[in-house]
Scaffold this motif. Structure first.
Motif, PDB file in Angstrom:
ATOM      1  N   THR A  40       7.626  -1.849  -2.198  1.00  0.00           N
ATOM      2  CA  THR A  40       7.466  -0.777  -3.166  1.00  0.00           C
ATOM      3  C   THR A  40       7.709  -1.339  -4.562  1.00  0.00           C
ATOM      4  OG1 THR A  40       9.785  -0.156  -3.051  1.00  0.00           O
ATOM      5  CG2 THR A  40       8.283   0.919  -1.480  1.00  0.00           C
ATOM      6  N   ARG A  41       7.440  -0.538  -5.557  1.00  0.00           N
ATOM      7  CA  ARG A  41       7.670  -0.952  -6.941  1.00  0.00           C
ATOM      8  C   ARG A  41       9.148  -1.268  -7.174  1.00  0.00           C
ATOM      9  NH1 ARG A  41       4.853   0.040 -12.003  1.00  0.00           N
ATOM     10  NH2 ARG A  41       3.177   0.714 -10.673  1.00  0.00           N
ATOM     11  N   GLU A  42      10.012  -0.470  -6.564  1.00  0.00           N
ATOM     12  CA  GLU A  42      11.451  -0.651  -6.758  1.00  0.00           C
ATOM     13  C   GLU A  42      11.973  -1.904  -6.059  1.00  0.00           C
ATOM     14  OE1 GLU A  42      10.118   2.331  -5.596  1.00  0.00           O
ATOM     15  OE2 GLU A  42      10.113   3.158  -7.616  1.00  0.00           O
ATOM     16  N   SER A  43      11.409  -2.266  -4.916  1.00  0.00           N
ATOM     17  CA  SER A  43      11.927  -3.432  -4.171  1.00  0.00           C
ATOM     18  C   SER A  43      11.267  -4.741  -4.595  1.00  0.00           C
ATOM     19  CB  SER A  43      11.718  -3.221  -2.678  1.00  0.00           C
ATOM     20  OG  SER A  43      10.332  -3.249  -2.365  1.00  0.00           O
ATOM     21  N   ALA A  44      10.219  -4.684  -5.394  1.00  0.00           N
ATOM     22  CA  ALA A  44       9.513  -5.911  -5.789  1.00  0.00           C
ATOM     23  C   ALA A  44      10.224  -6.689  -6.861  1.00  0.00           C
ATOM     24  CB  ALA A  44       8.103  -5.571  -6.260  1.00  0.00           C
TER      25      ALA A  44
END
Length: 176
Positions: A172-176
């Motif tokens: 996800t955007r947050e985990s990248a």
């Protein structure tokens, strides 16, 4: 019209082959009319070599090589149609050649000996449709990984895959 003279030349060179020529777009005429021919897999190499080297046709360029899966297509007699789009730069004409093959082991000869640019195009058709190109110098997957067992552009391939996406983390955007 150049395309029709090419068909005449094909019939003269290969009288035993029924090319079943038809216009690519029936409503066009004149210079815009382009033809499509049917070629059996066992005669494909010699017909393609003729189209490449004969001075009347001189198809120097393989523009595209693709495949269509005709599964459940109305009135289709064959499962796969391998399509070759040829262009003569010196003569200014085009022709399409179709080679139809079937399961369980769809196979056509490689045209890489005639057009080097067919290399990656044949690999893509192999990877996506499972049509094998005999005599290809390096027939391996090009878009999917080597362990991938299926051919995702076949009409019987499930729309959501066969579970291969579940083996990877969702980024996800947050985990990248």
């Amino acid at each position: 019209m150049a395309e029709h003279s090419i068909i005449t030349d094909l019939h003269a060179a290969f009288p035993e082959i029924d090319f079943a020529a038809w216009p690519l777009m029936p409503e066009t005429s004149g210079a815009a009319a382009q033809m499509c021919v049917r070629v059996q897999a066992d005669r494909l190499l010699e017909v393609m070599q003729f189209l490449r080297t004969d001075q009347r046709s001189s198809f120097e360029q393989l523009c595209d090589l693709t495949c269509v899966d005709y599964l459940n297509f109305p009135k289709a007699r064959d499962r796969y149609g391998v399509t070759y789009s040829l262009l003569s730069l010196t003569k200014g004409h085009r022709i399409w050649a179709k080679c139809f093959v079937n399961d369980p082991a769809p196979e056509v000869p490689s045209v890489t000996s005639i057009w080097k640019g067919a290399n990656w195009l044949e690999r893509e058709v192999w990877d996506m449709f499972g049509v094998k190109f005999t005599g290809h110098p390096d027939l391996r997957r090009i878009l999917t990984w080597e362990g991938f067992a299926a051919h995702p552009l076949r009409k019987d391939y499930p729309l959501r895959g066969q579970g291969e996406r579940e083996n990877y983390d969702v980024i996800t955007r947050e985990s990248a």
